[in-house]
Design a protein around this motif. Structure first.
Motif, mmCIF file in Angstrom:
data_model
loop_
_atom_site.group_PDB
_atom_site.id
_atom_site.type_symbol
_atom_site.label_atom_id
_atom_site.label_comp_id
_atom_site.label_asym_id
_atom_site.label_seq_id
_atom_site.Cartn_x
_atom_site.Cartn_y
_atom_site.Cartn_z
ATOM 1 N N MET A 128 0.811 -1.219 0.000
ATOM 2 C CA MET A 128 0.000 0.000 0.000
ATOM 3 C C MET A 128 0.843 1.267 0.000
ATOM 4 S SD MET A 128 -3.339 -0.815 2.363
ATOM 5 C CE MET A 128 -2.444 -1.298 3.849
ATOM 6 N N PHE A 129 2.056 1.199 0.596
ATOM 7 C CA PHE A 129 2.925 2.368 0.660
ATOM 8 C C PHE A 129 4.107 2.270 -0.303
ATOM 9 C CE2 PHE A 129 1.555 3.301 5.309
ATOM 10 C CZ PHE A 129 0.451 4.012 4.855
ATOM 11 N N THR A 167 6.919 -0.891 6.779
ATOM 12 C CA THR A 167 8.290 -1.297 6.455
ATOM 13 C C THR A 167 8.671 -0.824 5.056
ATOM 14 O OG1 THR A 167 8.240 -3.242 7.899
ATOM 15 C CG2 THR A 167 9.830 -3.267 6.093
ATOM 16 N N THR A 168 7.716 -0.883 4.132
ATOM 17 C CA THR A 168 8.039 -0.507 2.752
ATOM 18 C C THR A 168 8.263 0.986 2.579
ATOM 19 O OG1 THR A 168 5.729 -0.250 2.021
ATOM 20 C CG2 THR A 168 6.699 -2.463 1.874
ATOM 21 N N LEU A 169 7.956 1.790 3.587
ATOM 22 C CA LEU A 169 8.304 3.207 3.486
ATOM 23 C C LEU A 169 9.816 3.398 3.367
ATOM 24 C CD1 LEU A 169 5.817 4.739 6.093
ATOM 25 C CD2 LEU A 169 5.805 5.135 3.610
ATOM 26 N N ASP A 225 9.940 13.093 -3.789
ATOM 27 C CA ASP A 225 9.124 14.277 -3.534
ATOM 28 C C ASP A 225 7.669 13.942 -3.863
ATOM 29 O OD1 ASP A 225 8.252 16.807 -2.954
ATOM 30 O OD2 ASP A 225 8.826 17.640 -4.904
ATOM 31 N N ARG A 226 7.063 13.199 -2.947
ATOM 32 C CA ARG A 226 5.683 12.752 -3.119
ATOM 33 C C ARG A 226 4.960 12.966 -1.797
ATOM 34 N NH1 ARG A 226 6.740 8.909 -7.740
ATOM 35 N NH2 ARG A 226 4.583 8.182 -7.781
ATOM 36 N N PRO A 227 3.622 13.134 -1.828
ATOM 37 C CA PRO A 227 2.877 13.377 -0.585
ATOM 38 C C PRO A 227 3.137 12.335 0.494
ATOM 39 C CG PRO A 227 1.474 13.823 -2.463
ATOM 40 C CD PRO A 227 2.747 13.243 -3.022
ATOM 41 N N LEU A 228 3.282 11.073 0.096
ATOM 42 C CA LEU A 228 3.493 10.016 1.073
ATOM 43 C C LEU A 228 4.751 10.253 1.899
ATOM 44 C CD1 LEU A 228 2.279 7.344 2.045
ATOM 45 C CD2 LEU A 228 3.658 6.166 0.325
#
Length: 385
Positions: free
Chosen positions: A47-48, A87-89, A218-221
């Motif tokens: 999801m991330f 974790t995938t962040l 450089d993304r909102p997440l």
């Protein structure tokens, strides 16, 4: 239906499928492999991951709604989903090659522990790593497992701008990791949060987050406060468990009779008051929880860093959601009486699960101290906030 709405609907459907397997999940002390694969296929583990790397890149609200829905079926499923997603962040500081290798299959699962409990010594092409990490949620089913490490070069730890040892997450292939049978606990047993260790394993440089890739996308997440999604995972699972307990208690009191009475417990004034109070507590806590996420996510659409007020409000909302969820579960456990103590009752497991969730460091009383200092305008250390 949007991709994000569809994802939440998948979680709701899966919750109905896993709920009857709660005792099985707890006894196994991990998510059964078929459920883990289904969660991966549904997209809950990516999801991330950003869209340009094959991920869903959903909003933090959508991710929290997924965890909450899964937890209504089984708390462990919601918990493992949020550990995997957060974790995938770390992939934001990995190369495309590394992300492609780690998430090679549609159901690939990567989990990890950020705590810097490993030592990674620089060698040609990468690092030799030794370390041991506790709280490895989801690791028994994981294809890749990350561990926070201090990087060492020429016998000295590399330092950050503050002069402290740098913490980098390094990702290990499943066959490099030894799982330690430590997860024998009172609740959330099905998360498989056992300790794991590596001993002098080689990790190529591109599997070390932040070594080759120095800046985040450089993304909102990645404009969203870094630790908030982890805390929100705990809060969302707590809300899901509380909703499940409230629904179960409502069912029980509608059927149960006591003391030779022909009327069910639902006819008693005390029962009606307790159910009403629980609904109010849960709905109010949930509203604040999602309101703060939405406000921060809207701000993250701009180019400026988010203010500390957003982190403060979200962390307060998470701690409040967990505290109110515990109060609801405790009240429902008590309301159902002796029915709650039997192994066949979901309430006894929900009672144990929610109290283990309160022990996560993301919702410790220290968080409220920090929040209080910020509201009072006092000098405050907000590292990891």
């Amino acid at each position: 239906m949007s991709v994000e709405q569809d994802l939440v609907e998948r979680a709701r459907r899966m919750a109905l499928e896993v709920a009857p397997r709660g005792a099985e999940i707890e006894a196994a002390r991990q998510i059964p492999p078929d459920i883990s694969r289904a969660m991966g296929e549904a997209g809950f583990y990516r999801m991330f991951v950003t869209a340009d790397r094959g991920g869903l890149e959903v909003s933090p609200r959508t991710a929290a709604e997924v965890y909450e829905a899964l937890a209504q079926g089984d708390a462990a499923c919601g918990w493992v989903a949020f550990i995997a997603a957060t974790t995938t962040l770390a992939f934001g500081r990995l190369t495309d090659q590394a992300v492609g290798e780690i998430m090679a299959r549609s159901d690939s699962l990567a989990t990890g522990v950020f705590a810097a409990n490993g030592i990674a010594t620089r060698v040609e092409g990468g690092f030799r790593v030794t370390g041991r990490w506790d709280w490895g949620s989801g690791s028994p089913n994981a294809d890749w497992i990350g561990g926070g490490c201090i990087l060492v070069e020429d016998g000295e730890p590399l330092k950050n701008s503050a002069g402290l040892p740098r913490n980098h997450m390094l990702f290990f292939a499943r066959d490099q990791v030894t799982s330690l049978d430590t997860w024998r606990v009172s609740g959330l047993s099905g998360t498989g949060s056992t300790a794991f260790a590596v001993e002098d394993v080689f990790v190529p440089e591109h599997h070390a987050a932040g070594v080759l890739v120095k800046s985040l996308p450089d993304r909102p997440l990645y404009r969203f406060p870094a630790f908030s999604p982890l805390a929100q995972g705990v809060g969302a699972v707590a809300l899901g468990v509380a909703r499940a307990a409230l629904d179960e208690a409502t069912r029980v009191v509608g059927e149960k009779r006591r003391g030779g009475s022909s009327a069910p417990l639902s006819e008693r004034a005390h029962t009606q008051i307790e159910i009403a109070r629980a609904e109010a507590r849960l709905r109010a806590a949930r509203a604040l929880f999602y309101q703060t996420i939405d406000a921060a996510w809207e701000a993250a659409q701009g180019s400026e860093p988010l203010s500390l007020d957003h982190s403060r409000d979200m962390r307060l909302a998470v701690n409040h959601a967990v505290a109110e969820s515990v109060a609801v579960v405790d009240a429902m456990y008590t309301l159902a009486g002796g029915t709650s103590i039997y192994a066949v009752s979901p309430l006894q497991r929900q009672f144990r699960d929610i109290h283990v969730a309160t022990q996560h460091f993301m919702v410790s009383p220290n968080i409220l101290e920090t929040v209080g200092r910020l509201f009072l305008g006092l000098p405050t250390t907000t590292a990891g906030f």
